[in-house]
Design a protein around this motif. Structure first.
Motif, mmCIF file in Angstrom:
data_model
loop_
_atom_site.group_PDB
_atom_site.id
_atom_site.type_symbol
_atom_site.label_atom_id
_atom_site.label_comp_id
_atom_site.label_asym_id
_atom_site.label_seq_id
_atom_site.Cartn_x
_atom_site.Cartn_y
_atom_site.Cartn_z
ATOM 1 N N VAL A 139 41.720 44.892 34.281
ATOM 2 C CA VAL A 139 40.615 44.170 34.903
ATOM 3 C C VAL A 139 40.901 42.696 34.689
ATOM 4 O O VAL A 139 41.102 42.246 33.553
ATOM 5 C CB VAL A 139 39.267 44.572 34.296
ATOM 6 C CG1 VAL A 139 38.138 43.738 34.888
ATOM 7 C CG2 VAL A 139 39.012 46.054 34.523
ATOM 8 N N THR A 140 40.953 41.930 35.777
ATOM 9 C CA THR A 140 41.436 40.554 35.715
ATOM 10 C C THR A 140 40.400 39.582 36.250
ATOM 11 O O THR A 140 39.604 39.913 37.130
ATOM 12 C CB THR A 140 42.736 40.409 36.523
ATOM 13 O OG1 THR A 140 42.452 40.537 37.928
ATOM 14 C CG2 THR A 140 43.754 41.475 36.118
ATOM 15 N N TYR A 141 40.444 38.363 35.729
ATOM 16 C CA TYR A 141 39.495 37.327 36.137
ATOM 17 C C TYR A 141 40.172 35.976 36.086
ATOM 18 O O TYR A 141 40.794 35.621 35.078
ATOM 19 C CB TYR A 141 38.276 37.338 35.209
ATOM 20 C CG TYR A 141 37.376 36.122 35.330
ATOM 21 C CD1 TYR A 141 36.786 35.777 36.547
ATOM 22 C CD2 TYR A 141 37.111 35.319 34.217
ATOM 23 C CE1 TYR A 141 35.957 34.661 36.650
ATOM 24 C CE2 TYR A 141 36.282 34.215 34.312
ATOM 25 C CZ TYR A 141 35.704 33.888 35.537
ATOM 26 O OH TYR A 141 34.889 32.796 35.642
ATOM 27 N N CYS A 142 40.055 35.230 37.165
ATOM 28 C CA CYS A 142 40.545 33.854 37.184
ATOM 29 C C CYS A 142 39.356 32.912 37.288
ATOM 30 O O CYS A 142 38.686 32.872 38.330
ATOM 31 C CB CYS A 142 41.493 33.621 38.366
ATOM 32 S SG CYS A 142 42.097 31.904 38.442
ATOM 33 N N PRO A 143 39.057 32.139 36.243
ATOM 34 C CA PRO A 143 37.887 31.251 36.288
ATOM 35 C C PRO A 143 38.021 30.119 37.291
ATOM 36 O O PRO A 143 37.008 29.642 37.818
ATOM 37 C CB PRO A 143 37.789 30.722 34.850
ATOM 38 C CG PRO A 143 39.133 30.933 34.254
ATOM 39 C CD PRO A 143 39.709 32.131 34.922
ATOM 40 N N LEU A 144 39.241 29.672 37.581
ATOM 41 C CA LEU A 144 39.416 28.542 38.482
ATOM 42 C C LEU A 144 39.165 28.910 39.939
ATOM 43 O O LEU A 144 38.872 28.037 40.762
ATOM 44 C CB LEU A 144 40.829 27.959 38.337
ATOM 45 C CG LEU A 144 41.172 27.342 36.986
ATOM 46 C CD1 LEU A 144 42.559 26.733 37.029
ATOM 47 C CD2 LEU A 144 40.143 26.289 36.581
ATOM 48 N N THR A 145 39.301 30.192 40.288
ATOM 49 C CA THR A 145 39.083 30.615 41.674
ATOM 50 C C THR A 145 37.894 31.557 41.812
ATOM 51 O O THR A 145 37.550 31.967 42.917
ATOM 52 C CB THR A 145 40.336 31.293 42.236
ATOM 53 O OG1 THR A 145 40.719 32.386 41.378
ATOM 54 C CG2 THR A 145 41.486 30.304 42.339
ATOM 55 N N GLY A 146 37.259 31.932 40.690
ATOM 56 C CA GLY A 146 36.081 32.793 40.727
ATOM 57 C C GLY A 146 36.373 34.175 41.273
ATOM 58 O O GLY A 146 35.556 34.737 42.001
ATOM 59 N N THR A 147 37.516 34.747 40.887
ATOM 60 C CA THR A 147 37.939 36.044 41.406
ATOM 61 C C THR A 147 38.089 37.062 40.281
ATOM 62 O O THR A 147 38.774 36.803 39.294
ATOM 63 C CB THR A 147 39.273 35.920 42.165
ATOM 64 O OG1 THR A 147 40.186 35.113 41.391
ATOM 65 C CG2 THR A 147 39.071 35.258 43.512
ATOM 66 N N ALA A 148 37.450 38.215 40.446
ATOM 67 C CA ALA A 148 37.568 39.329 39.504
ATOM 68 C C ALA A 148 38.106 40.523 40.280
ATOM 69 O O ALA A 148 37.496 40.967 41.258
ATOM 70 C CB ALA A 148 36.211 39.657 38.889
ATOM 71 N N GLN A 149 39.264 41.050 39.852
ATOM 72 C CA GLN A 149 39.941 42.113 40.594
ATOM 73 C C GLN A 149 40.499 43.143 39.627
ATOM 74 O O GLN A 149 40.813 42.823 38.466
ATOM 75 C CB GLN A 149 41.081 41.535 41.437
ATOM 76 C CG GLN A 149 40.623 40.583 42.532
ATOM 77 C CD GLN A 149 41.779 39.819 43.149
ATOM 78 O OE1 GLN A 149 41.888 38.610 42.988
ATOM 79 N NE2 GLN A 149 42.656 40.524 43.855
ATOM 80 N N GLY A 150 40.651 44.370 40.112
ATOM 81 C CA GLY A 150 41.154 45.459 39.289
ATOM 82 C C GLY A 150 42.428 46.050 39.852
ATOM 83 O O GLY A 150 42.580 46.198 41.068
ATOM 84 N N PHE A 151 43.363 46.398 38.930
ATOM 85 C CA PHE A 151 44.665 46.930 39.335
ATOM 86 C C PHE A 151 45.060 48.103 38.446
ATOM 87 O O PHE A 151 44.805 48.099 37.235
ATOM 88 C CB PHE A 151 45.746 45.850 39.228
ATOM 89 C CG PHE A 151 45.412 44.582 39.955
ATOM 90 C CD1 PHE A 151 45.513 44.512 41.339
ATOM 91 C CD2 PHE A 151 44.979 43.460 39.274
ATOM 92 C CE1 PHE A 151 45.190 43.341 42.020
ATOM 93 C CE2 PHE A 151 44.661 42.288 39.940
ATOM 94 C CZ PHE A 151 44.765 42.228 41.322
#
Length: 379
Positions: A139-151
């Motif tokens: 489960v991943t999150y990038c604070p600079l782009t506001g994206t939470a995605q799962g792989f």
């Protein structure tokens, strides 16, 4: 568009560099360190296969070589922002003390198992390597782009490379060292780049909403093995919105720019073989159902008020339905009724319409457009 340095932003927020060392620079003693060119799997040192990939066609505005050339250091080295490798969870009835009802969490349901990952924890780590319902995932999150995605990660784990493209997290898998920009879910290094990760939906919502919809959920705690100030976000805050999340300043330049929306306007983005689309989240809240054509194929974005999120649907392959009502999105009539979606007279929850549901996720507009300048925008 204003761009400011990372130190300038943190200074304006009144945050010292030492307080964010785990997020922006150095790792703790004992945190894994490695190179994106390394071949370790992060555990035994034995050679392992990379993450599972899927055959799919996604729109691409740039070649792998162009993306690799656009990669730039975000400050820390590989694993300088340490991924969570042994996540610990609490029951919904006994959540972490620092987690408030209005705080954002990233919710996942796989094979009937529900988990929530607080933004306040993942902002310091960006990746949680976990197992949900027996399936190894990240489960991943990038604070600079506001994206939470799962792989799906298979036998390997993902780490934070320390590189950014389009201001977005670039992951690396520890089996092969290959680089995978989070938003693209696509490998850009190694022989014959272009493999696509197997994704699953991650819902950006609040703890109160997620807990109400999934009372059986467990929630990630701040027992991560690292010393971090989990009560303070190094970039600002979401409850209420402040700092980096509330203004138009960017720390790194996007690959492309478009001023139809403010840079950090939240859109729900979807990309598939039919193309890319962005729906302004506030517009979806207001209209609840937005129907549109993408490459001459009918699609529908629907709002889920219980989780304050949206889903994007397309016709099933061969226009086949689920066998219950014979619905075909190309010809169906959709309407909103008390939080549900009525499809040709049959009532469905927003997350279970009788069509093919695409992977969609929240993103800041500047980042979505930077990667997908060909995108259709519904605002």
């Amino acid at each position: 568009m204003v761009q400011i340095g990372r130190r300038s932003l943190l200074g304006a927020l009144g945050v010292g560099m030492s307080s964010v060392s785990g997020c922006l620079g150095s790792s703790d003693a004992g945190a894994e360190s490695g190179s994106i060119d390394g071949g370790s799997d992060g555990s035994t040192g034995s050679v392992a296969e990379g993450p599972p990939t899927v055959e799919r066609s996604l729109p691409a505005a740039y070649t792998a070589e162009e993306l690799a050339a656009a990669s730039r250091s975000g400050g820390p080295p590989p694993d300088g922002i340490p991924a969570i490798e042994d996540p610990q969870f609490a029951e919904a009835t006994d959540p972490p003390a620092l987690l408030d009802d209005g705080d954002p969490v990233f919710g996942v349901v796989l094979d009937g198992e529900a988990k929530a990952y607080p933004q306040s924890v993942l902002v310091w780590h960006e990746i949680a390597n976990d197992v949900i319902a027996g399936t190894p995932v990240s489960v991943t999150y990038c604070p600079l782009t506001g994206t939470a995605q799962g792989f799906h990660r298979g036998e390997t784990t993902f780490g934070v490379s320390g590189q950014l493209i389009n201001a977005n997290l670039v992951m690396f898998d520890r089996a092969t060292g290959a680089r995978w920009p989070q938003m693209l879910a696509t490998r850009i290094t190694g022989d014959d780049p272009g493999d696509h990760l197997k994704e699953f939906r991650v819902v950006w919502t609040t703890w109160e909403r997620w807990r109400s919809a999934h009372p059986e959920t467990v929630v990630l705690t701040d027992d991560t093995g690292f010393a971090r100030n989990y009560g303070s976000d190094p970039y600002g805050g979401y409850n209420p919105r402040s700092g980096y999340y509330a203004d138009d300043s960017l720390l790194f330049p996007p690959l492309a720019e478009d001023d139809r929306l403010a840079p950090k306007t939240v859109v729900i983005g979807m990309r598939s073989a039919n193309g890319a689309v962005a729906v302004r989240k506030e517009t979806l809240r207001e209209e609840r159902i937005i129907e549109f054509d993408l490459d001459a194929v009918r699609h529908a974005a629907v709002y889920d008020g219980s989780l304050d999120t949206g889903y994007v649907y397309r016709p099933r392959d061969g226009a086949e339905s689920d066998g219950t009502d014979g619905a075909d999105l190309e010809t169906a009539t959709l309407s909103w009724e008390d939080g549900d979606v009525v499809v040709d007279g049959s009532v469905h929850a927003p997350d279970s319409l009788p069509f093919e549901r695409e992977i969609a996720f929240d993103a800041m507009w500047f980042a979505w457009y930077g990667y997908y300048p060909m995108t259709d925008l519904h605002r």
